[in-house]
Design an enzyme around this catalytic site. Structure first.
Site, mmCIF file in Angstrom:
data_model
loop_
_atom_site.group_PDB
_atom_site.id
_atom_site.type_symbol
_atom_site.label_atom_id
_atom_site.label_comp_id
_atom_site.label_asym_id
_atom_site.label_seq_id
_atom_site.Cartn_x
_atom_site.Cartn_y
_atom_site.Cartn_z
ATOM 1 N N THR A 98 50.595 55.784 29.059
ATOM 2 C CA THR A 98 50.074 55.272 30.330
ATOM 3 C C THR A 98 51.265 55.016 31.243
ATOM 4 O O THR A 98 52.090 54.141 30.953
ATOM 5 C CB THR A 98 49.294 53.958 30.114
ATOM 6 N N LYS A 173 43.071 56.187 34.194
ATOM 7 C CA LYS A 173 43.501 55.224 33.165
ATOM 8 C C LYS A 173 43.716 53.832 33.782
ATOM 9 O O LYS A 173 43.395 52.809 33.176
ATOM 10 C CB LYS A 173 44.785 55.721 32.494
ATOM 11 N N LYS A 241 52.506 45.889 31.617
ATOM 12 C CA LYS A 241 53.019 47.131 32.228
ATOM 13 C C LYS A 241 51.894 47.814 33.005
ATOM 14 O O LYS A 241 52.056 48.202 34.161
ATOM 15 C CB LYS A 241 53.546 48.069 31.133
HETATM 16 P P1 NAP Z 1 54.238 51.397 20.510
HETATM 17 O O1 NAP Z 1 53.576 51.183 19.180
HETATM 18 O O2 NAP Z 1 55.186 50.394 21.038
HETATM 19 O O3 NAP Z 1 54.940 52.833 20.444
HETATM 20 C C1 NAP Z 1 55.780 53.285 21.470
HETATM 21 C C2 NAP Z 1 56.432 54.573 20.997
HETATM 22 O O4 NAP Z 1 57.254 55.091 22.053
HETATM 23 C C3 NAP Z 1 57.362 54.378 19.798
HETATM 24 O O5 NAP Z 1 57.269 55.532 18.975
HETATM 25 C C4 NAP Z 1 58.725 54.280 20.460
HETATM 26 O O6 NAP Z 1 59.803 54.627 19.607
HETATM 27 C C5 NAP Z 1 58.575 55.298 21.558
HETATM 28 N N1 NAP Z 1 59.514 55.116 22.680
HETATM 29 C C6 NAP Z 1 59.456 54.168 23.637
HETATM 30 N N2 NAP Z 1 60.460 54.318 24.519
HETATM 31 C C7 NAP Z 1 61.157 55.411 24.119
HETATM 32 C C8 NAP Z 1 62.298 56.082 24.635
HETATM 33 N N3 NAP Z 1 62.920 55.657 25.773
HETATM 34 N N4 NAP Z 1 62.740 57.150 23.964
HETATM 35 C C9 NAP Z 1 62.130 57.582 22.844
HETATM 36 N N5 NAP Z 1 61.028 56.987 22.302
HETATM 37 C C10 NAP Z 1 60.561 55.916 22.941
HETATM 38 O O7 NAP Z 1 53.140 51.595 21.667
HETATM 39 P P2 NAP Z 1 51.674 52.222 21.587
HETATM 40 O O8 NAP Z 1 50.696 51.102 21.495
HETATM 41 O O9 NAP Z 1 51.629 53.330 20.593
HETATM 42 O O10 NAP Z 1 51.557 52.779 23.101
HETATM 43 C C11 NAP Z 1 52.080 54.050 23.478
HETATM 44 C C12 NAP Z 1 51.500 54.415 24.844
HETATM 45 O O11 NAP Z 1 50.069 54.506 24.745
HETATM 46 C C13 NAP Z 1 51.797 53.384 25.940
HETATM 47 O O12 NAP Z 1 52.002 54.017 27.177
HETATM 48 C C14 NAP Z 1 50.516 52.553 25.963
HETATM 49 O O13 NAP Z 1 50.322 51.936 27.219
HETATM 50 C C15 NAP Z 1 49.474 53.602 25.657
HETATM 51 N N6 NAP Z 1 48.220 53.116 25.061
HETATM 52 C C16 NAP Z 1 48.211 52.216 24.042
HETATM 53 C C17 NAP Z 1 46.999 51.776 23.505
HETATM 54 C C18 NAP Z 1 46.932 50.765 22.376
HETATM 55 O O14 NAP Z 1 45.833 50.244 22.123
HETATM 56 N N7 NAP Z 1 48.010 50.476 21.672
HETATM 57 C C19 NAP Z 1 45.801 52.276 23.994
HETATM 58 C C20 NAP Z 1 45.838 53.225 25.010
HETATM 59 C C21 NAP Z 1 47.042 53.629 25.538
HETATM 60 P P3 NAP Z 1 60.408 53.536 18.563
HETATM 61 O O15 NAP Z 1 59.535 53.628 17.352
HETATM 62 O O16 NAP Z 1 61.794 53.972 18.338
HETATM 63 O O17 NAP Z 1 60.328 52.189 19.250
#
Ligand code: NAP
Length: 295
Positions: A98, A173, A241
Protein backbone atom coordinates in the site's frame (compact mmCIF):
# COMPACT_ATOMS: atom_id res chain seq x y z
CA UNK A 1 1.51 -17.23 -23.07
CA UNK A 2 0.90 -18.85 -19.70
CA UNK A 3 3.06 -17.53 -16.88
CA UNK A 4 4.94 -20.26 -14.98
CA UNK A 5 7.95 -18.47 -13.42
CA UNK A 6 6.94 -16.10 -10.61
CA UNK A 7 9.03 -14.01 -8.22
CA UNK A 8 8.23 -12.60 -4.80
CA UNK A 9 10.03 -9.81 -2.94
CA UNK A 10 9.02 -8.97 0.66
CA UNK A 11 8.10 -12.02 2.72
CA UNK A 12 6.47 -10.31 5.70
CA UNK A 13 3.13 -10.95 7.37
CA UNK A 14 1.37 -10.62 4.00
CA UNK A 15 4.06 -11.56 1.49
CA UNK A 16 5.12 -14.79 3.24
CA UNK A 17 1.75 -16.54 2.99
CA UNK A 18 1.01 -15.02 -0.45
CA UNK A 19 4.27 -16.52 -1.75
CA UNK A 20 3.43 -19.85 -0.10
CA UNK A 21 0.11 -19.91 -1.95
CA UNK A 22 1.85 -19.27 -5.29
CA UNK A 23 4.15 -22.21 -4.58
CA UNK A 24 1.20 -24.39 -3.60
CA UNK A 25 -0.52 -23.42 -6.87
CA UNK A 26 2.42 -24.93 -8.77
CA UNK A 27 4.34 -21.82 -9.89
CA UNK A 28 8.14 -21.99 -10.12
CA UNK A 29 8.87 -19.47 -7.38
CA UNK A 30 11.98 -17.34 -6.78
CA UNK A 31 12.02 -15.20 -3.62
CA UNK A 32 14.09 -12.56 -1.88
CA UNK A 33 13.69 -10.93 1.52
CA UNK A 34 15.91 -8.27 3.13
CA UNK A 35 16.05 -10.33 6.33
CA UNK A 36 17.13 -13.63 4.81
CA UNK A 37 15.72 -15.87 7.57
CA UNK A 38 12.15 -15.13 6.47
CA UNK A 39 12.83 -16.91 3.16
CA UNK A 40 13.80 -20.17 4.86
CA UNK A 41 10.31 -21.72 5.21
CA UNK A 42 9.66 -21.05 1.52
CA UNK A 43 13.04 -22.49 0.51
CA UNK A 44 12.16 -25.61 2.51
CA UNK A 45 8.87 -25.80 0.59
CA UNK A 46 10.64 -25.64 -2.79
CA UNK A 47 11.22 -21.97 -3.63
CA UNK A 48 14.54 -20.77 -5.03
CA UNK A 49 16.14 -17.98 -2.97
CA UNK A 50 17.79 -15.22 -5.04
CA UNK A 51 20.55 -12.84 -3.96
CA UNK A 52 18.79 -9.57 -4.90
CA UNK A 53 15.52 -8.17 -6.23
CA UNK A 54 17.19 -7.89 -9.67
CA UNK A 55 17.95 -11.64 -9.60
CA UNK A 56 14.36 -12.42 -8.69
CA UNK A 57 13.10 -10.35 -11.61
CA UNK A 58 15.62 -11.90 -14.02
CA UNK A 59 14.31 -15.36 -13.13
CA UNK A 60 10.61 -14.43 -13.36
CA UNK A 61 7.98 -13.66 -15.96
CA UNK A 62 5.95 -11.93 -13.24
CA UNK A 63 7.50 -10.44 -10.09
CA UNK A 64 5.49 -9.48 -7.01
CA UNK A 65 6.64 -6.91 -4.47
CA UNK A 66 5.01 -6.59 -1.05
CA UNK A 67 7.09 -4.24 1.12
CA UNK A 68 6.18 -1.50 3.55
CA UNK A 69 5.91 2.00 2.13
CA UNK A 70 6.48 4.17 -0.97
CA UNK A 71 10.22 4.61 -0.36
CA UNK A 72 10.65 0.85 0.10
CA UNK A 73 8.93 0.07 -3.21
CA UNK A 74 11.17 2.64 -4.91
CA UNK A 75 14.21 0.98 -3.32
CA UNK A 76 13.40 -2.62 -4.30
CA UNK A 77 12.04 -1.79 -7.76
CA UNK A 78 13.94 1.28 -8.98
CA UNK A 79 17.04 1.23 -6.73
CA UNK A 80 20.47 -0.27 -7.39
CA UNK A 81 20.13 -4.07 -7.72
CA UNK A 82 16.39 -3.52 -7.92
CA UNK A 83 13.78 -5.24 -10.04
CA UNK A 84 14.34 -2.77 -12.88
CA UNK A 85 17.93 -4.03 -13.28
CA UNK A 86 16.81 -7.62 -13.87
CA UNK A 87 13.33 -7.57 -15.40
CA UNK A 88 13.17 -8.62 -19.05
CA UNK A 89 11.12 -6.60 -21.56
CA UNK A 90 7.65 -8.11 -21.70
CA UNK A 91 7.71 -9.25 -18.08
CA UNK A 92 5.29 -7.91 -15.47
CA UNK A 93 5.86 -6.32 -12.04
CA UNK A 94 2.94 -6.45 -9.60
CA UNK A 95 3.23 -4.33 -6.47
CA UNK A 96 0.92 -5.43 -3.64
CA UNK A 97 2.22 -2.89 -1.08
CA UNK A 98 0.00 0.00 0.00
CA UNK A 99 1.76 3.16 -1.22
CA UNK A 100 1.07 6.65 -2.57
CA UNK A 101 -0.76 6.61 -5.92
CA UNK A 102 1.87 9.05 -7.28
CA UNK A 103 4.68 6.60 -6.47
CA UNK A 104 2.75 3.79 -8.16
CA UNK A 105 2.48 5.94 -11.30
CA UNK A 106 6.22 6.74 -11.16
CA UNK A 107 7.09 3.03 -10.91
CA UNK A 108 4.78 2.23 -13.86
CA UNK A 109 6.39 4.96 -15.98
CA UNK A 110 10.00 4.00 -15.24
CA UNK A 111 9.38 0.31 -15.86
CA UNK A 112 7.50 1.14 -19.07
CA UNK A 113 10.64 2.88 -20.38
CA UNK A 114 12.35 -0.55 -20.20
CA UNK A 115 9.41 -2.32 -21.84
CA UNK A 116 8.33 -3.86 -18.52
CA UNK A 117 4.62 -3.80 -17.66
CA UNK A 118 3.38 -2.97 -14.16
CA UNK A 119 0.26 -3.24 -12.06
CA UNK A 120 -0.44 -1.61 -8.71
CA UNK A 121 -2.35 -4.34 -6.92
CA UNK A 122 -2.79 -3.53 -3.22
CA UNK A 123 -4.69 -6.11 -1.23
CA UNK A 124 -7.23 -6.32 1.55
CA UNK A 125 -8.15 -9.22 3.80
CA UNK A 126 -5.38 -9.12 6.36
CA UNK A 127 -3.13 -11.97 7.44
CA UNK A 128 -6.23 -14.19 7.50
CA UNK A 129 -6.95 -13.57 3.80
CA UNK A 130 -3.27 -13.83 2.85
CA UNK A 131 -3.04 -17.31 4.41
CA UNK A 132 -6.37 -18.48 2.97
CA UNK A 133 -5.65 -17.09 -0.52
CA UNK A 134 -8.88 -15.09 -0.39
CA UNK A 135 -7.55 -11.52 -0.60
CA UNK A 136 -9.50 -8.77 -2.31
CA UNK A 137 -7.15 -7.25 -4.90
CA UNK A 138 -7.71 -3.81 -6.43
CA UNK A 139 -5.69 -3.46 -9.59
CA UNK A 140 -4.50 -0.37 -11.47
CA UNK A 141 -2.81 -0.61 -14.87
CA UNK A 142 -3.65 -1.38 -18.46
CA UNK A 143 -6.31 -3.96 -19.26
CA UNK A 144 -4.04 -6.23 -21.31
CA UNK A 145 -1.49 -6.57 -18.50
CA UNK A 146 -4.33 -7.22 -16.05
CA UNK A 147 -5.64 -10.08 -18.21
CA UNK A 148 -2.15 -11.62 -18.48
CA UNK A 149 -1.59 -11.43 -14.71
CA UNK A 150 -5.09 -12.55 -13.68
CA UNK A 151 -4.46 -16.33 -13.57
CA UNK A 152 -1.49 -15.74 -11.22
CA UNK A 153 -3.46 -13.31 -9.05
CA UNK A 154 -6.14 -16.01 -8.64
CA UNK A 155 -3.62 -18.05 -6.59
CA UNK A 156 -3.59 -15.36 -3.89
CA UNK A 157 -6.96 -13.65 -4.11
CA UNK A 158 -10.66 -14.25 -4.54
CA UNK A 159 -12.15 -10.89 -5.53
CA UNK A 160 -9.86 -9.35 -8.14
CA UNK A 161 -11.07 -6.16 -9.82
CA UNK A 162 -9.39 -4.02 -12.47
CA UNK A 163 -10.32 -0.57 -11.14
CA UNK A 164 -8.62 1.76 -13.63
CA UNK A 165 -5.29 3.07 -14.97
CA UNK A 166 -1.94 3.12 -13.11
CA UNK A 167 -2.41 4.41 -9.54
CA UNK A 168 -6.15 3.63 -9.43
CA UNK A 169 -5.52 0.47 -7.42
CA UNK A 170 -3.83 2.55 -4.72
CA UNK A 171 -6.67 5.10 -4.72
CA UNK A 172 -9.19 2.29 -4.14
CA UNK A 173 -6.97 0.85 -1.39
CA UNK A 174 -7.05 4.23 0.36
CA UNK A 175 -10.86 4.12 0.18
CA UNK A 176 -10.61 0.66 1.72
CA UNK A 177 -8.55 2.07 4.58
CA UNK A 178 -11.14 4.82 5.19
CA UNK A 179 -13.88 2.20 5.56
CA UNK A 180 -11.63 -0.18 7.49
CA UNK A 181 -10.47 2.50 9.93
CA UNK A 182 -14.00 3.61 10.72
CA UNK A 183 -15.11 0.00 11.13
CA UNK A 184 -12.29 -0.45 13.64
CA UNK A 185 -13.52 2.55 15.62
CA UNK A 186 -17.06 1.17 15.51
CA UNK A 187 -15.79 -2.15 16.84
CA UNK A 188 -13.84 -0.48 19.65
CA UNK A 189 -16.73 1.75 20.74
CA UNK A 190 -19.11 -1.23 20.84
CA UNK A 191 -16.67 -3.25 22.94
CA UNK A 192 -15.98 -0.30 25.27
CA UNK A 193 -19.67 0.41 25.95
CA UNK A 194 -20.44 -3.27 26.42
CA UNK A 195 -17.59 -3.91 28.83
CA UNK A 196 -18.22 -0.75 30.88
CA UNK A 197 -21.91 -1.68 31.12
CA UNK A 198 -21.03 -5.02 32.70
CA UNK A 199 -22.06 -7.21 29.77
CA UNK A 200 -19.77 -9.86 28.28
CA UNK A 201 -18.32 -8.34 25.06
CA UNK A 202 -17.67 -11.82 23.63
CA UNK A 203 -21.44 -12.44 23.67
CA UNK A 204 -22.03 -9.03 22.12
CA UNK A 205 -19.63 -9.85 19.28
CA UNK A 206 -21.23 -13.23 18.69
CA UNK A 207 -24.64 -11.77 17.98
CA UNK A 208 -23.82 -8.31 16.58
CA UNK A 209 -21.37 -9.81 14.05
CA UNK A 210 -24.25 -11.81 12.57
CA UNK A 211 -26.61 -8.83 12.18
CA UNK A 212 -26.79 -5.67 10.10
CA UNK A 213 -23.90 -4.05 12.03
CA UNK A 214 -21.58 -6.97 11.32
CA UNK A 215 -18.18 -6.30 9.76
CA UNK A 216 -14.89 -8.07 9.02
CA UNK A 217 -13.40 -6.09 11.90
CA UNK A 218 -16.05 -7.23 14.39
CA UNK A 219 -15.81 -10.82 13.23
CA UNK A 220 -12.03 -11.25 13.02
CA UNK A 221 -10.48 -8.53 15.20
CA UNK A 222 -13.23 -8.17 17.83
CA UNK A 223 -12.43 -11.51 19.53
CA UNK A 224 -8.69 -10.70 19.53
CA UNK A 225 -9.40 -7.26 21.07
CA UNK A 226 -11.67 -8.72 23.77
CA UNK A 227 -9.11 -11.42 24.62
CA UNK A 228 -6.37 -8.78 24.99
CA UNK A 229 -4.49 -10.36 22.05
CA UNK A 230 -2.76 -7.44 20.39
CA UNK A 231 -0.39 -9.40 18.13
CA UNK A 232 -0.48 -8.04 14.56
CA UNK A 233 -2.33 -8.84 11.87
CA UNK A 234 -2.03 -5.33 10.66
CA UNK A 235 0.25 -3.09 12.69
CA UNK A 236 -0.78 0.30 14.05
CA UNK A 237 2.34 1.80 12.39
CA UNK A 238 1.19 0.52 8.98
CA UNK A 239 -2.34 1.82 9.53
CA UNK A 240 -0.90 5.23 10.35
CA UNK A 241 1.15 5.12 7.14
CA UNK A 242 -2.07 4.42 5.25
CA UNK A 243 -4.16 7.03 7.08
CA UNK A 244 -1.39 9.54 6.30
CA UNK A 245 -1.77 8.67 2.59
CA UNK A 246 -5.56 8.93 2.96
CA UNK A 247 -5.40 12.41 4.50
CA UNK A 248 -2.86 13.55 1.89
CA UNK A 249 -5.24 12.42 -0.86
CA UNK A 250 -8.15 14.07 0.96
CA UNK A 251 -6.24 17.33 1.13
CA UNK A 252 -5.21 17.18 -2.54
CA UNK A 253 -8.84 16.70 -3.58
CA UNK A 254 -10.34 18.94 -0.86
CA UNK A 255 -12.37 16.04 0.46
CA UNK A 256 -13.37 16.43 4.14
CA UNK A 257 -12.85 13.10 5.96
CA UNK A 258 -13.53 13.86 9.63
CA UNK A 259 -13.87 10.20 10.68
CA UNK A 260 -10.53 9.18 9.19
CA UNK A 261 -8.82 12.13 10.87
CA UNK A 262 -10.28 11.07 14.22
CA UNK A 263 -9.16 7.46 13.80
CA UNK A 264 -5.66 8.70 12.97
CA UNK A 265 -5.54 10.66 16.24
CA UNK A 266 -6.64 7.62 18.26
CA UNK A 267 -3.84 5.55 16.75
CA UNK A 268 -1.48 8.45 17.49
CA UNK A 269 -2.27 7.86 21.18
CA UNK A 270 -1.08 4.27 20.83
CA UNK A 271 2.06 5.24 18.92
CA UNK A 272 2.85 7.81 21.62
CA UNK A 273 2.75 4.96 24.12
CA UNK A 274 5.18 2.84 22.10
CA UNK A 275 2.49 0.52 20.77
CA UNK A 276 2.98 1.03 17.02
CA UNK A 277 3.80 -2.62 16.47
CA UNK A 278 0.57 -3.83 18.06
CA UNK A 279 -2.24 -4.94 15.78
CA UNK A 280 -4.91 -2.37 14.91
CA UNK A 281 -7.36 -4.09 17.29
CA UNK A 282 -5.39 -2.24 20.01
CA UNK A 283 -7.62 0.74 19.18
CA UNK A 284 -9.75 -0.57 22.09
CA UNK A 285 -6.89 0.50 24.36
CA UNK A 286 -7.09 4.08 23.09
CA UNK A 287 -10.76 4.17 24.07
CA UNK A 288 -9.92 2.64 27.46
CA UNK A 289 -7.45 5.52 27.99
CA UNK A 290 -10.12 8.06 27.03
CA UNK A 291 -12.46 6.44 29.54
CA UNK A 292 -9.88 6.97 32.28
CA UNK A 293 -8.81 3.34 32.46
CA UNK A 294 -5.07 2.78 32.65
CA UNK A 295 -5.01 0.53 29.52
P1 NAP B 1 5.63 -6.59 7.33
O1 NAP B 1 5.26 -7.90 7.95
O2 NAP B 1 6.27 -5.53 8.15
O3 NAP B 1 6.54 -6.92 6.06
C1 NAP B 1 7.18 -5.91 5.33
C2 NAP B 1 8.12 -6.58 4.34
O4 NAP B 1 8.75 -5.57 3.54
C3 NAP B 1 9.25 -7.36 5.00
O5 NAP B 1 9.53 -8.51 4.21
C4 NAP B 1 10.40 -6.37 4.96
O6 NAP B 1 11.68 -6.97 5.00
C5 NAP B 1 10.16 -5.74 3.61
N1 NAP B 1 10.78 -4.41 3.45
C6 NAP B 1 10.37 -3.25 4.00
N2 NAP B 1 11.16 -2.23 3.62
C7 NAP B 1 12.09 -2.76 2.79
C8 NAP B 1 13.17 -2.20 2.05
N3 NAP B 1 13.45 -0.87 2.10
N4 NAP B 1 13.91 -3.04 1.32
C9 NAP B 1 13.64 -4.36 1.27
N5 NAP B 1 12.61 -4.95 1.94
C10 NAP B 1 11.86 -4.15 2.68
O7 NAP B 1 4.34 -5.89 6.67
P2 NAP B 1 3.04 -6.55 6.01
O8 NAP B 1 1.95 -6.53 7.02
O9 NAP B 1 3.40 -7.82 5.32
O10 NAP B 1 2.68 -5.38 4.95
C11 NAP B 1 3.29 -5.31 3.67
C12 NAP B 1 2.48 -4.34 2.81
O11 NAP B 1 1.14 -4.84 2.67
C13 NAP B 1 2.36 -2.93 3.41
O12 NAP B 1 2.37 -1.96 2.40
C14 NAP B 1 0.99 -2.98 4.10
O13 NAP B 1 0.43 -1.69 4.22
C15 NAP B 1 0.22 -3.87 3.15
N6 NAP B 1 -0.92 -4.59 3.73
C16 NAP B 1 -0.84 -5.23 4.93
C17 NAP B 1 -1.95 -5.90 5.44
C18 NAP B 1 -1.92 -6.62 6.78
O14 NAP B 1 -3.00 -6.97 7.28
N7 NAP B 1 -0.77 -6.88 7.37
C19 NAP B 1 -3.14 -5.93 4.72
C20 NAP B 1 -3.19 -5.30 3.48
C21 NAP B 1 -2.09 -4.63 3.00
P3 NAP B 1 12.33 -7.41 6.43
O15 NAP B 1 11.78 -8.77 6.70
O16 NAP B 1 13.78 -7.39 6.19
O17 NAP B 1 11.89 -6.37 7.44
Amino acid sequence: MTIRRVGFIGLGIMGGPMAANLLAAGYELTVWNRTAAKAEPLAAAGARVAGSPAEVAAASELTFTCVTASADVEAVVLGRGGVIDGAAPGSIVVDCSTIAPATARKVHAQLAERGVAALDAPVSGGDVGAKAGTLAIMVGGDAETFERALPVLRAIGKTIVHVGPPGAGQVVKLCNQVAGGLNLLAMAEAISLCRRSGVDPAKMLEVVSAGAAGSWMLQHLGPRAVAGDFAPGFMVDLMQKDLGLVLDAAHETHTPLPGSALVRQLFEMLQARGRGRDGTQAIVEALALLAGETG
